[in-house]
Design a protein around this motif. Sequence first.
Motif, PDB file in Angstrom:
ATOM      1  N   LEU A 149     -26.768  50.302  28.043  1.00  3.59           N
ATOM      2  CA  LEU A 149     -25.364  50.703  27.516  1.00  3.59           C
ATOM      3  C   LEU A 149     -24.306  50.042  27.937  1.00  3.59           C
ATOM      4  N   LYS A 171      -6.668  56.944  37.073  1.00  4.06           N
ATOM      5  CA  LYS A 171      -7.459  57.735  35.989  1.00  4.06           C
ATOM      6  C   LYS A 171      -8.005  56.704  35.009  1.00  4.06           C
ATOM      7  N   LEU A 172      -9.388  56.559  34.736  1.00  5.39           N
ATOM      8  CA  LEU A 172     -10.018  55.896  33.986  1.00  5.39           C
ATOM      9  C   LEU A 172     -10.517  56.605  32.834  1.00  5.39           C
ATOM     10  N   TYR A 188     -18.524  48.347  32.073  1.00  9.33           N
ATOM     11  CA  TYR A 188     -19.681  48.613  32.944  1.00  9.33           C
ATOM     12  C   TYR A 188     -20.954  48.614  32.148  1.00  9.33           C
ATOM     13  N   GLN A 191     -21.887  51.046  17.604  1.00 12.08           N
ATOM     14  CA  GLN A 191     -22.175  51.951  18.551  1.00 12.08           C
ATOM     15  C   GLN A 191     -23.688  51.415  19.112  1.00 12.08           C
ATOM     16  N   GLN A 212     -11.914  47.820  32.327  1.00 11.08           N
ATOM     17  CA  GLN A 212     -13.098  47.563  33.024  1.00 11.08           C
ATOM     18  C   GLN A 212     -14.273  47.743  31.979  1.00 11.08           C
ATOM     19  N   SER A 259      -5.088  48.060  33.283  1.00  7.64           N
ATOM     20  CA  SER A 259      -6.504  47.068  33.445  1.00  7.64           C
ATOM     21  C   SER A 259      -7.509  47.653  32.570  1.00  7.64           C
ATOM     22  N   PHE A 274     -13.000  56.377  29.421  1.00  8.74           N
ATOM     23  CA  PHE A 274     -14.237  55.787  29.077  1.00  8.74           C
ATOM     24  C   PHE A 274     -14.452  55.809  27.491  1.00  8.74           C
ATOM     25  N   GLY A 275     -14.885  54.938  26.739  1.00  7.94           N
ATOM     26  CA  GLY A 275     -15.219  54.909  25.522  1.00  7.94           C
ATOM     27  C   GLY A 275     -16.589  55.337  25.490  1.00  7.94           C
ATOM     28  N   ALA A 276     -17.237  55.572  24.348  1.00 13.65           N
ATOM     29  CA  ALA A 276     -18.680  56.218  24.100  1.00 13.65           C
ATOM     30  C   ALA A 276     -19.661  55.323  24.364  1.00 13.65           C
ATOM     31  N   GLN A 327     -11.054  60.064  20.659  1.00  9.51           N
ATOM     32  CA  GLN A 327     -11.109  59.378  21.933  1.00  9.51           C
ATOM     33  C   GLN A 327      -9.954  58.343  22.120  1.00  9.51           C
ATOM     34  N   LEU A 384     -20.033  50.157  28.678  1.00  7.59           N
ATOM     35  CA  LEU A 384     -19.126  50.938  28.637  1.00  7.59           C
ATOM     36  C   LEU A 384     -17.786  50.258  28.912  1.00  7.59           C
TER      37      LEU A 384
END
Lengths: 110, 115
Positions: A86, A97-98, A35, A9, A33, A31, A100-102, A2, A88
């Motif tokens: 959750l 392109k982003l 969520y 977690q 973000q 940058s 994401f983490g889990a 990842q 993120l």
Amino acid sequence: TQLLEQSPQFLSIQEGENLTVYCNSSSVFSSLQWYRQEPGEGPVLLVTVVTGGEVKKLKRLTFQFGDARKDSSLHITAAQPGDTGLYLCAGCVNDYKLSFGAGTTVTVRA
Amino acid sequence: ETGVTQTPRHLVMGMTNKKSLKCEQHLGHNAMYWYKQSAKKPLELMFVYSLEERVENNSVPSRFSPECPNSSHLFLHLHTLQPEDSALYLCASSQDQAVGGLGYTFGSGTRLTVV
């Protein structure tokens, strides 16, 4: 492997307590973000941080971007049951392109 | 009105079925995305469309076929899926392909179960 590692977690706390969620990477992001995703819904953008060392506050939520733009943290003060969800983080790899983490699942008990 | 609407919300299909997921955005955005969200895994980018042109196909199996007839609509056609394809499929849009500080607007997703 990842690109973004989120910790912990899972996090379960009592209403009124504080919590911090971490987002770490070995890569530099233009940058980053954050969520929040509630069960049965899509993620909703909370904040974007752009400048190394930047701190943004959104009511009880405080977001920080690391000086080197490789990591970030989200701190919630006096958590409420409505903060359950959750969380993120997503790093902007290039212009469009982003990655994401889990995610960190936060549960705030009343 | 969230701005990005996905239908159906839930779908159960057999491995020999053909079905389609639909996404519609009313935000005037120029870029649309399909993501797959599986338990305990990061969101996986599947497809990117910018101004109705596919700009990214992230090594997705051919049993997933996207279609973008105009800038407001995005489809994901499914055929001969496998049980491991069961997941939440999220559609998102952004002002343009350069995400910048505006981020994505996500739909509520389609929960797909392949039996």
